[in-house]
Design an enzyme around this catalytic site. Structure first.
Site, PDB file in Angstrom:
ATOM      1  N   LYS A   9       0.843  -1.202   0.000  1.00  0.00           N
ATOM      2  CA  LYS A   9       0.000   0.000   0.000  1.00  0.00           C
ATOM      3  C   LYS A   9       0.872   1.244   0.000  1.00  0.00           C
ATOM      4  O   LYS A   9       1.805   1.358   0.792  1.00  0.00           O
ATOM      5  CB  LYS A   9      -0.925   0.012   1.218  1.00  0.00           C
ATOM      6  CG  LYS A   9      -1.779   1.279   1.297  1.00  0.00           C
ATOM      7  CD  LYS A   9      -2.933   1.166   2.272  1.00  0.00           C
ATOM      8  CE  LYS A   9      -2.529   1.364   3.677  1.00  0.00           C
ATOM      9  NZ  LYS A   9      -3.663   1.645   4.576  1.00  0.00           N
ATOM     10  N   SER A  25      -3.667   2.894 -17.401  1.00  0.00           N
ATOM     11  CA  SER A  25      -2.763   2.585 -16.301  1.00  0.00           C
ATOM     12  C   SER A  25      -2.546   3.749 -15.335  1.00  0.00           C
ATOM     13  O   SER A  25      -3.151   4.802 -15.447  1.00  0.00           O
ATOM     14  CB  SER A  25      -1.403   2.132 -16.823  1.00  0.00           C
ATOM     15  OG  SER A  25      -0.771   3.225 -17.446  1.00  0.00           O
ATOM     16  N   TYR A  58      -3.338  -0.972 -13.879  1.00  0.00           N
ATOM     17  CA  TYR A  58      -2.029  -1.599 -13.728  1.00  0.00           C
ATOM     18  C   TYR A  58      -0.952  -0.522 -13.705  1.00  0.00           C
ATOM     19  O   TYR A  58      -1.173   0.609 -14.134  1.00  0.00           O
ATOM     20  CB  TYR A  58      -1.770  -2.620 -14.847  1.00  0.00           C
ATOM     21  CG  TYR A  58      -1.721  -2.004 -16.216  1.00  0.00           C
ATOM     22  CD1 TYR A  58      -0.518  -1.575 -16.769  1.00  0.00           C
ATOM     23  CD2 TYR A  58      -2.884  -1.827 -16.957  1.00  0.00           C
ATOM     24  CE1 TYR A  58      -0.479  -0.983 -18.028  1.00  0.00           C
ATOM     25  CE2 TYR A  58      -2.851  -1.247 -18.214  1.00  0.00           C
ATOM     26  CZ  TYR A  58      -1.644  -0.830 -18.742  1.00  0.00           C
ATOM     27  OH  TYR A  58      -1.611  -0.246 -19.971  1.00  0.00           O
TER      28      TYR A  58
END
Length: 117
Positions: A9, A25, A58
């Site tokens: 995270k 992305s 992504y």
């Protein structure tokens, strides 16, 4: 039994750019990727603190040390430059392994997106 758990995270970074004309992305500063144990191409969930949006995309590796957090393509419509986001990735593992697993969680300076040392 296999479960999904928090793997990495990046907590509270500021969106520095959004580029609707890119394929897709999120571009993330390479220094932050290394610290959070994330890699280019990894699937991530983006949590926008300002507007409540939650979506997946992504990673594309950004230039080291610049502090860039750029949402590209369709994801650019979900954020505004200046929004604070949390970037999260998950891993699948056996239940017993997950009990011992410790995720990588980093807390960069929200104003600069730089690691606090």
């Amino acid at each position: 039994m296999i479960i999904e758990v928090l793997k990495s995270k990046i907590h509270r970074v500021t969106v520095t750019e959004s580029n609707i004309n890119y394929v897709g992305s999120i571009t993330i500063d390479e220094e932050l990727l290394d610290a959070a144990n994330m890699i280019e191409g990894e699937k991530v969930q983006i949590l926008d603190i300002n507007n409540g949006e939650r979506f997946e995309t992504y990673i594309i590796k950004g230039e080291r040390g610049k502090g860039d957090i750029c949402l590209n393509g369709a994801a650019a419509r979900k954020v505004t430059v200046g929004d604070i986001v949390i970037i999260v990735s998950y891993a699948s593992m056996e239940f017993e392994e997950a009990k011992q697993f410790k995720p990588w969680v980093i807390f960069p300076d929200t104003a600069t997106n730089k690691l606090v040392r």
